[in-house]
Design a protein around this motif. Structure first.
Motif, mmCIF file in Angstrom:
data_model
loop_
_atom_site.group_PDB
_atom_site.id
_atom_site.type_symbol
_atom_site.label_atom_id
_atom_site.label_comp_id
_atom_site.label_asym_id
_atom_site.label_seq_id
_atom_site.Cartn_x
_atom_site.Cartn_y
_atom_site.Cartn_z
ATOM 1 N N ARG A 20 0.834 -1.205 0.000
ATOM 2 C CA ARG A 20 0.000 0.000 0.000
ATOM 3 C C ARG A 20 0.867 1.253 0.000
ATOM 4 N N MET A 23 2.746 1.644 -3.366
ATOM 5 C CA MET A 23 1.842 2.121 -4.410
ATOM 6 C C MET A 23 1.603 3.617 -4.282
ATOM 7 N N HIS A 69 3.500 -2.755 -11.344
ATOM 8 C CA HIS A 69 2.296 -3.590 -11.408
ATOM 9 C C HIS A 69 1.904 -4.085 -10.010
ATOM 10 N N ASP A 71 -0.511 -3.328 -8.306
ATOM 11 C CA ASP A 71 -1.947 -3.548 -8.168
ATOM 12 C C ASP A 71 -2.345 -4.983 -8.491
ATOM 13 N N SER A 72 -1.420 -5.744 -9.109
ATOM 14 C CA SER A 72 -1.716 -7.142 -9.418
ATOM 15 C C SER A 72 -1.336 -8.082 -8.271
#
Length: 229
Positions: A20, A23, A69, A71-72
């Motif tokens: 988190r 990101m 990536h 979020d994957s």
């Protein structure tokens, strides 16, 4: 709740928090993820490619791909396992480009001759007998690992050198746990008994990845991701 399950939940929570923050472009979180995984990813890549500079390139490419990536990442496995799988795929992709039609499961014994594995031996040792013994152990270990077919060698690296458990190794290599156990058993059977007795204290320091080297790679990845100028 069993202690093992409690530990897994805590690790998953920590992973989720790091992801988190990463990101959200939290540089400290990105650094933390890399510093925790640099050595493992390097060893895995080095174990496949047997080339120091290419292994470093794979680690950098792994992080760039992972951090762009994030979020994957679903948390179905640990963050370390997720990163390790990406690194394995990156390294195997390079290997296949170098040697078309390479299949890690079907490589014949000796199909890929390993480069010399550089086990650290202090040049400044004051004990010549100890230095000679270390060099002899190095030679025996190198020779024995060189003779392992690639499929068995990589299982050996993940389980013995990197210390991953059966389940994690199986997940990263996309094998059944029983296959991992069988390959590790066969890999060990290929090593002479005297090597097996000496391999623990020597091989644990194989492929070191710390200090300035770790810091240099971390800074390179941060620059690629735009954290630094």
């Amino acid at each position: 709740m069993p202690p093992a399950q409690t530990s897994q939940i805590a690790a998953a929570t920590a992973d989720a928090d790091l992801v988190r923050r990463a990101m959200a472009r939290d540089e400290a979180a990105v650094r933390s993820i890399m510093q925790a995984n640099n050595r493992r990813l390097y060893r895995l890549a080095r174990g496949i490619l047997r080339n120091d500079s290419e292994a470093e390139d794979v680690v950098q490419d792994t992080y760039v791909r992972a951090f762009t990536h994030l979020d994957s990442f679903r948390g179905d496995s640990s963050l370390a396992t997720w990163l390790s799988r990406i690194a394995m795929n990156e390294a195997l992709g390079r290997l296949r480009r170098q040697r078309p039609n390479v299949n890690i499961d079907n490589l014949a014994p000796g199909a890929l001759e390993a480069q010399i594995i550089q086990f650290p031996i202090s040049a400044a040792t004051e004990d010549p007998e100890k230095s000679m013994a270390q060099r002899e152990i190095q030679r025996v270990v190198e020779h024995a690992i060189d003779e392992l077919p690639e499929a068995f060698r990589i299982v050996f690296i993940t389980r013995v050198i990197e210390g991953m458990n059966v389940e994690e190794t199986a997940e990263i290599l996309d094998l059944k746990p029983e296959t991992v156990k069988t390959r590790l058993h066969r890999a060990r059977a290929m090593l002479r008994e005297n090597v097996e007795k000496k391999i623990g204290p020597v091989v644990i320091e194989a492929f070191p990845f710390a200090g300035k080297r770790c810091e240099r790679l971390t800074e390179a990845v941060l620059k690629k991701l735009g954290f630094t100028a």
